[in-house]
Write a protein that holds these residues in place. Structure first.
Motif, PDB file in Angstrom:
ATOM      1  N   PRO A  10      -2.230 -19.011   1.297  1.00  0.00           N
ATOM      2  CA  PRO A  10      -2.650 -17.937   2.238  1.00  0.00           C
ATOM      3  C   PRO A  10      -3.153 -16.506   1.367  1.00  0.00           C
ATOM      4  O   PRO A  10      -2.820 -16.406   0.018  1.00  0.00           O
ATOM      5  N   HIS A  11      -4.022 -15.795   1.719  1.00  0.00           N
ATOM      6  CA  HIS A  11      -4.319 -14.443   1.029  1.00  0.00           C
ATOM      7  C   HIS A  11      -3.150 -13.450   0.841  1.00  0.00           C
ATOM      8  O   HIS A  11      -2.622 -13.082   1.811  1.00  0.00           O
ATOM      9  N   LEU A  12      -2.942 -12.972  -0.145  1.00  0.00           N
ATOM     10  CA  LEU A  12      -1.763 -12.332  -0.509  1.00  0.00           C
ATOM     11  C   LEU A  12      -2.091 -10.916  -1.272  1.00  0.00           C
ATOM     12  O   LEU A  12      -1.092 -10.512  -1.925  1.00  0.00           O
ATOM     13  N   GLY A  13      -3.150 -10.661  -1.084  1.00  0.00           N
ATOM     14  CA  GLY A  13      -3.741  -9.540  -2.246  1.00  0.00           C
ATOM     15  C   GLY A  13      -2.982  -8.086  -1.723  1.00  0.00           C
ATOM     16  O   GLY A  13      -2.826  -7.397  -2.420  1.00  0.00           O
ATOM     17  N   ALA A  14      -2.561  -8.040  -0.289  1.00  0.00           N
ATOM     18  CA  ALA A  14      -2.073  -6.897   0.137  1.00  0.00           C
ATOM     19  C   ALA A  14      -0.531  -6.780  -0.066  1.00  0.00           C
ATOM     20  O   ALA A  14       0.136  -5.805   0.356  1.00  0.00           O
ATOM     21  N   SER A  15      -0.084  -7.948  -0.670  1.00  0.00           N
ATOM     22  CA  SER A  15       1.513  -8.385  -0.706  1.00  0.00           C
ATOM     23  C   SER A  15       1.989  -7.741  -2.150  1.00  0.00           C
ATOM     24  O   SER A  15       3.135  -8.000  -2.136  1.00  0.00           O
ATOM     25  N   THR A  16       1.197  -7.483  -2.948  1.00  0.00           N
ATOM     26  CA  THR A  16       1.615  -7.125  -4.346  1.00  0.00           C
ATOM     27  C   THR A  16       2.352  -5.835  -4.226  1.00  0.00           C
ATOM     28  O   THR A  16       2.083  -4.963  -3.306  1.00  0.00           O
ATOM     29  N   THR A  17       3.266  -5.368  -5.104  1.00  0.00           N
ATOM     30  CA  THR A  17       3.848  -4.060  -5.265  1.00  0.00           C
ATOM     31  C   THR A  17       2.904  -3.013  -5.183  1.00  0.00           C
ATOM     32  O   THR A  17       3.104  -1.970  -4.656  1.00  0.00           O
ATOM     33  N   GLU A  18       1.970  -3.088  -6.136  1.00  0.00           N
ATOM     34  CA  GLU A  18       0.822  -2.220  -6.327  1.00  0.00           C
ATOM     35  C   GLU A  18       0.120  -1.556  -4.782  1.00  0.00           C
ATOM     36  O   GLU A  18      -0.075  -0.482  -4.598  1.00  0.00           O
ATOM     37  N   ALA A  19      -0.194  -2.753  -4.202  1.00  0.00           N
ATOM     38  CA  ALA A  19      -1.053  -2.749  -3.221  1.00  0.00           C
ATOM     39  C   ALA A  19       0.028  -1.745  -2.004  1.00  0.00           C
ATOM     40  O   ALA A  19      -0.490  -0.847  -1.279  1.00  0.00           O
ATOM     41  N   GLN A  20       1.514  -2.252  -1.951  1.00  0.00           N
ATOM     42  CA  GLN A  20       1.979  -1.525  -0.885  1.00  0.00           C
ATOM     43  C   GLN A  20       2.373  -0.257  -1.308  1.00  0.00           C
ATOM     44  O   GLN A  20       2.604   0.601  -0.525  1.00  0.00           O
ATOM     45  N   GLU A  21       2.314   0.091  -2.683  1.00  0.00           N
ATOM     46  CA  GLU A  21       2.636   1.630  -3.370  1.00  0.00           C
ATOM     47  C   GLU A  21       1.395   2.325  -2.932  1.00  0.00           C
ATOM     48  O   GLU A  21       1.309   3.513  -2.265  1.00  0.00           O
ATOM     49  N   ARG A  22       0.185   1.763  -2.920  1.00  0.00           N
ATOM     50  CA  ARG A  22      -1.106   2.356  -2.490  1.00  0.00           C
ATOM     51  C   ARG A  22      -1.135   2.700  -1.276  1.00  0.00           C
ATOM     52  O   ARG A  22      -1.619   3.838  -0.575  1.00  0.00           O
ATOM     53  N   ALA A  23      -0.809   1.877  -0.051  1.00  0.00           N
ATOM     54  CA  ALA A  23      -0.513   2.030   1.020  1.00  0.00           C
ATOM     55  C   ALA A  23       0.271   3.188   1.516  1.00  0.00           C
ATOM     56  O   ALA A  23      -0.180   3.831   2.282  1.00  0.00           O
ATOM     57  N   ALA A  24       1.400   3.347   0.960  1.00  0.00           N
ATOM     58  CA  ALA A  24       2.444   4.315   1.067  1.00  0.00           C
ATOM     59  C   ALA A  24       2.087   5.519   0.786  1.00  0.00           C
ATOM     60  O   ALA A  24       2.011   6.441   1.566  1.00  0.00           O
ATOM     61  N   THR A  25       1.254   5.632  -0.342  1.00  0.00           N
ATOM     62  CA  THR A  25       0.723   6.643  -0.673  1.00  0.00           C
ATOM     63  C   THR A  25      -0.390   7.257   0.161  1.00  0.00           C
ATOM     64  O   THR A  25      -0.470   8.478   0.439  1.00  0.00           O
ATOM     65  N   THR A  26      -1.164   6.510   0.527  1.00  0.00           N
ATOM     66  CA  THR A  26      -2.189   6.810   1.472  1.00  0.00           C
ATOM     67  C   THR A  26      -1.527   7.311   2.866  1.00  0.00           C
ATOM     68  O   THR A  26      -2.026   8.316   3.420  1.00  0.00           O
ATOM     69  N   VAL A  27      -0.859   6.686   3.471  1.00  0.00           N
ATOM     70  CA  VAL A  27      -0.087   7.200   4.699  1.00  0.00           C
ATOM     71  C   VAL A  27       0.528   8.246   4.489  1.00  0.00           C
ATOM     72  O   VAL A  27       0.347   9.402   5.262  1.00  0.00           O
ATOM     73  N   ALA A  28       1.215   8.560   3.539  1.00  0.00           N
ATOM     74  CA  ALA A  28       1.922   9.939   3.149  1.00  0.00           C
ATOM     75  C   ALA A  28       0.878  10.953   2.995  1.00  0.00           C
ATOM     76  O   ALA A  28       0.935  12.229   3.559  1.00  0.00           O
ATOM     77  N   ARG A  29      -0.355  10.803   2.205  1.00  0.00           N
ATOM     78  CA  ARG A  29      -1.202  11.709   2.277  1.00  0.00           C
ATOM     79  C   ARG A  29      -1.972  12.118   3.490  1.00  0.00           C
ATOM     80  O   ARG A  29      -2.119  13.322   3.900  1.00  0.00           O
ATOM     81  N   SER A  30      -2.189  10.970   4.372  1.00  0.00           N
ATOM     82  CA  SER A  30      -2.696  11.303   5.535  1.00  0.00           C
ATOM     83  C   SER A  30      -1.941  12.187   6.478  1.00  0.00           C
ATOM     84  O   SER A  30      -2.231  13.070   7.336  1.00  0.00           O
ATOM     85  N   ALA A  31      -0.492  11.802   6.524  1.00  0.00           N
ATOM     86  CA  ALA A  31       0.540  12.538   7.327  1.00  0.00           C
ATOM     87  C   ALA A  31       0.714  14.023   6.665  1.00  0.00           C
ATOM     88  O   ALA A  31       0.568  14.861   7.724  1.00  0.00           O
ATOM     89  N   LEU A  32       0.617  14.603   5.506  1.00  0.00           N
ATOM     90  CA  LEU A  32       0.682  15.713   4.996  1.00  0.00           C
ATOM     91  C   LEU A  32      -0.702  16.493   5.311  1.00  0.00           C
ATOM     92  O   LEU A  32      -0.594  17.684   5.827  1.00  0.00           O
ATOM     93  N   LEU A  33      -1.750  15.639   5.294  1.00  0.00           N
ATOM     94  CA  LEU A  33      -3.231  16.520   5.609  1.00  0.00           C
ATOM     95  C   LEU A  33      -3.126  16.823   7.254  1.00  0.00           C
ATOM     96  O   LEU A  33      -3.489  17.888   7.636  1.00  0.00           O
ATOM     97  N   THR A  34      -2.358  15.802   8.105  1.00  0.00           N
ATOM     98  CA  THR A  34      -2.574  16.138   9.387  1.00  0.00           C
ATOM     99  C   THR A  34      -1.584  17.014   9.879  1.00  0.00           C
ATOM    100  O   THR A  34      -1.720  18.052  10.739  1.00  0.00           O
TER     101      THR A  34
END
Length: 67
Positions: A10-34
């Motif tokens: 299976p494709h596991l590209g988004a399952s790495t620790t780095e990808a999860q950290e980037r996703a969390a950072t993006t969500v947090a930044r979006s929440a702060l902007l909103t």
């Protein structure tokens, strides 16, 4: 697949620790902007989605149907 020298995984590209950290950072930044009143760059305005679909189908805008 019938190929003895091939392994299918299976494709596991988004399952790495780095990808999860980037996703969390993006969500947090979006929440702060909103919360500060700014639009989040990754956000989609889903409130307009019914109007986009209606326009593509030649129907009146959704808000026009409510009045």
């Amino acid at each position: 697949m019938g190929l003895d020298d091939t392994a299918v995984t299976p494709h596991l590209g988004a399952s790495t620790t780095e990808a999860q950290e980037r996703a969390a950072t993006t969500v947090a930044r979006s929440a702060l902007l909103t919360l500060s009143g700014s639009p989040a760059p990754e956000a989609a305005d889903i409130t307009e989605l019914p109007n986009v679909v209606a326009a593509k189908r030649g129907l009146p805008a959704f808000h026009d149907q409510l009045t």
